[in-house]
Design a protein around this motif. Structure first.
Motif, PDB file in Angstrom:
ATOM      1  N   ALA A   2      -2.829  -0.424  -8.458  1.00 14.32           N
ATOM      2  CA  ALA A   2      -1.603  -0.601  -7.676  1.00 14.32           C
ATOM      3  C   ALA A   2      -0.459  -1.026  -8.593  1.00 14.32           C
ATOM      4  O   ALA A   2       0.642  -0.486  -8.529  1.00 14.32           O
ATOM      5  CB  ALA A   2      -1.819  -1.641  -6.581  1.00 14.32           C
ATOM      6  N   ARG A  58      -3.671  -5.217 -10.586  1.00 16.83           N
ATOM      7  CA  ARG A  58      -3.970  -5.315  -9.147  1.00 16.83           C
ATOM      8  C   ARG A  58      -4.747  -4.055  -8.761  1.00 16.83           C
ATOM      9  O   ARG A  58      -4.209  -2.955  -8.839  1.00 16.83           O
ATOM     10  CB  ARG A  58      -2.690  -5.419  -8.324  1.00 16.83           C
ATOM     11  CG  ARG A  58      -2.963  -5.747  -6.846  1.00 16.83           C
ATOM     12  CD  ARG A  58      -1.718  -5.572  -5.995  1.00 16.83           C
ATOM     13  NE  ARG A  58      -0.569  -6.266  -6.555  1.00 16.83           N
ATOM     14  CZ  ARG A  58      -0.143  -7.470  -6.178  1.00 16.83           C
ATOM     15  NH1 ARG A  58      -0.765  -8.124  -5.232  1.00 16.83           N
ATOM     16  NH2 ARG A  58       0.927  -8.003  -6.743  1.00 16.83           N
ATOM     17  N   THR A 113     -11.223   3.436  -8.423  1.00 17.47           N
ATOM     18  CA  THR A 113     -10.389   2.230  -8.349  1.00 17.47           C
ATOM     19  C   THR A 113      -8.923   2.628  -8.453  1.00 17.47           C
ATOM     20  O   THR A 113      -8.555   3.413  -9.331  1.00 17.47           O
ATOM     21  CB  THR A 113     -10.760   1.283  -9.508  1.00 17.47           C
ATOM     22  OG1 THR A 113     -12.170   1.056  -9.467  1.00 17.47           O
ATOM     23  CG2 THR A 113     -10.037  -0.050  -9.393  1.00 17.47           C
ATOM     24  N   PRO A 148      -7.381   1.489   1.347  1.00 13.77           N
ATOM     25  CA  PRO A 148      -8.086   0.782   0.282  1.00 13.77           C
ATOM     26  C   PRO A 148      -7.633  -0.673   0.207  1.00 13.77           C
ATOM     27  O   PRO A 148      -6.448  -0.960   0.327  1.00 13.77           O
ATOM     28  CB  PRO A 148      -7.695   1.544  -0.990  1.00 13.77           C
ATOM     29  CG  PRO A 148      -6.605   2.473  -0.623  1.00 13.77           C
ATOM     30  CD  PRO A 148      -6.579   2.615   0.867  1.00 13.77           C
ATOM     31  N   GLY A 149      -8.598  -1.576   0.090  1.00  7.94           N
ATOM     32  CA  GLY A 149      -8.275  -3.000   0.017  1.00  7.94           C
ATOM     33  C   GLY A 149      -8.598  -3.535  -1.355  1.00  7.94           C
ATOM     34  O   GLY A 149      -9.094  -2.800  -2.212  1.00  7.94           O
ATOM     35  N   PRO A 150      -8.316  -4.825  -1.581  1.00  3.49           N
ATOM     36  CA  PRO A 150      -8.616  -5.433  -2.871  1.00  3.49           C
ATOM     37  C   PRO A 150     -10.098  -5.297  -3.204  1.00  3.49           C
ATOM     38  O   PRO A 150     -10.940  -5.302  -2.312  1.00  3.49           O
ATOM     39  CB  PRO A 150      -8.254  -6.906  -2.673  1.00  3.49           C
ATOM     40  CG  PRO A 150      -7.474  -6.985  -1.413  1.00  3.49           C
ATOM     41  CD  PRO A 150      -7.782  -5.778  -0.600  1.00  3.49           C
ATOM     42  N   GLY A 164       0.800  -1.225   0.000  1.00  5.97           N
ATOM     43  CA  GLY A 164       0.000   0.000   0.000  1.00  5.97           C
ATOM     44  C   GLY A 164       0.832   1.274   0.000  1.00  5.97           C
ATOM     45  O   GLY A 164       0.301   2.366  -0.199  1.00  5.97           O
ATOM     46  N   TRP A 172      -7.367  -1.817  -6.262  1.00  5.41           N
ATOM     47  CA  TRP A 172      -7.848  -1.589  -4.895  1.00  5.41           C
ATOM     48  C   TRP A 172      -9.035  -0.644  -4.940  1.00  5.41           C
ATOM     49  O   TRP A 172      -9.068   0.301  -5.727  1.00  5.41           O
ATOM     50  CB  TRP A 172      -6.723  -1.011  -4.029  1.00  5.41           C
ATOM     51  CG  TRP A 172      -5.616  -2.011  -3.770  1.00  5.41           C
ATOM     52  CD1 TRP A 172      -5.702  -3.372  -3.824  1.00  5.41           C
ATOM     53  CD2 TRP A 172      -4.252  -1.703  -3.450  1.00  5.41           C
ATOM     54  NE1 TRP A 172      -4.480  -3.949  -3.539  1.00  5.41           N
ATOM     55  CE2 TRP A 172      -3.566  -2.947  -3.304  1.00  5.41           C
ATOM     56  CE3 TRP A 172      -3.547  -0.525  -3.245  1.00  5.41           C
ATOM     57  CZ2 TRP A 172      -2.215  -3.022  -2.970  1.00  5.41           C
ATOM     58  CZ3 TRP A 172      -2.197  -0.601  -2.912  1.00  5.41           C
ATOM     59  CH2 TRP A 172      -1.540  -1.831  -2.774  1.00  5.41           C
ATOM     60  N   ASP A 173      -9.981  -0.925  -4.067  1.00  8.57           N
ATOM     61  CA  ASP A 173     -11.245  -0.183  -4.072  1.00  8.57           C
ATOM     62  C   ASP A 173     -11.108   1.117  -3.288  1.00  8.57           C
ATOM     63  O   ASP A 173     -10.797   1.101  -2.101  1.00  8.57           O
ATOM     64  CB  ASP A 173     -12.330  -1.070  -3.436  1.00  8.57           C
ATOM     65  CG  ASP A 173     -13.722  -0.585  -3.775  1.00  8.57           C
ATOM     66  OD1 ASP A 173     -13.843   0.500  -4.388  1.00  8.57           O
ATOM     67  OD2 ASP A 173     -14.675  -1.297  -3.443  1.00  8.57           O
TER      68      ASP A 173
END
Ligand code: ADP
Ligand code: MG
Length: 250
Positions: free
Chosen positions: A175, A204, A172, A219-221, A111, A206-207
């Protein structure tokens, strides 16, 4: 219809001979979704249909801003017509935020924003597990020349800017992503183009959206990445229906 000649079958796609010389048909399978570990892959129902649409969307967008790609046109739900290229045996990875391999190798927490986009190369050989290689290896072993690498970096960074912007517009974060580059020939003149696929499997993501009222968090996947990305970009095929409330049309 006469049976088509299969040229290659990989984890995620099948290549068939195209209708004209110098063309191929790419068939997107449901297999070859990234699995729980980097060496595993799984199947996800319907992901081939969505990746076909997503790759069409990104490649057509790149063509439209003058970044050359192999994409010619989509044929049906799972197939697209592409220009046949001589693939450079590298996976070109562009990273904007630390994750995965880079975090593990260098001990940078997942991150972390990187000071600038970082371009890496992994050697694509079926006997190996995508080892990281340097420009030295690439030039010494003749996989690409210094001039090719300069062109590859320029291409990869243009793709990165385009993709990052498009993704950001729909909440979005990009990454990192991987690309394959191919050579095409116009007589004696060689050009490098973006080949293979640009899809939910090659990015890849992340939201950046969180539910209304939810606390701020890293932000995670993105969940349901295939259908969610297709929905956000408005490229869902029309016969894939999703349960939504009926709306009144005035
Ligand atoms: P893999 O399991 O090797 O990743 P895939 O299932 O992704 O394979 O199938 C796609 C194959 O087609 C890859 O080997 C890729 O290098 C190749 N490929 C992609 N685009 C082109 C193109 N335009 N011309 C020739 N080969 C291509
Ligand atoms: Mg592949």
């Amino acid at each position: 219809m006469a049976r088509r000649k299969k040229v290659y079958e990989g984890k995620a796609k099948i290549l068939y001979e195209g209708p004209e010389p110098g063309t191929l048909i790419q068939y997107f399978k449901d297999e070859g979704a990234p699995g729980p570990s980097s060496e595993e892959s799984a199947a996800a129902e319907g992901k081939g249909v969505l990746n076909n649409r997503l790759s069409e969307f990104f490649m057509a967008g790149l063509n439209a801003i003058g970044v050359p790609t192999h994409f010619i046109r989509r044929i049906n739900m799972r197939e697209q017509l592409v220009r046949e290229a001589e693939i450079i045996p590298l996976q070109v990875v562009v990273r904007n935020f630390a994750a995965g391999d880079l975090s593990n190798r260098l001990g940078i927490p997942e991150g972390t924003p990187l000071p600038r986009p970082i371009v890496e190369y992994y050697y694509k050989d079926p006997r190996l597990n995508l080892p990281l290689v340097s420009e030295e290896h690439i030039i010494a072993f003749g996989w690409a020349s210094q001039q090719d690498l300069d062109d590859i970096i320029a291409l990869a960074l243009r793709v990165n800017d385009f993709l990052s912007g498009v993704m950001l517009g729909v909440g979005t974060r990009l990454a990192d992503f991987r690309l394959e580059i191919g050579r095409i020939w116009d007589g004696d003149f060689m050009r490098l183009i973006v080949a293979d696929e640009i899809s939910a499997d090659s990015c890849r993501l992340w939201d950046l959206r969180r539910p209304e009222g939810a606390p701020a968090s890293e932000p995670g996947p993105m969940a349901d990445v295939y259908s969610e990305l297709a929905r956000r970009l408005g490229v869902l095929p029309s016969n894939v229906t999703h349960a939504t409330k009926p709306t009144l049309i005035n």
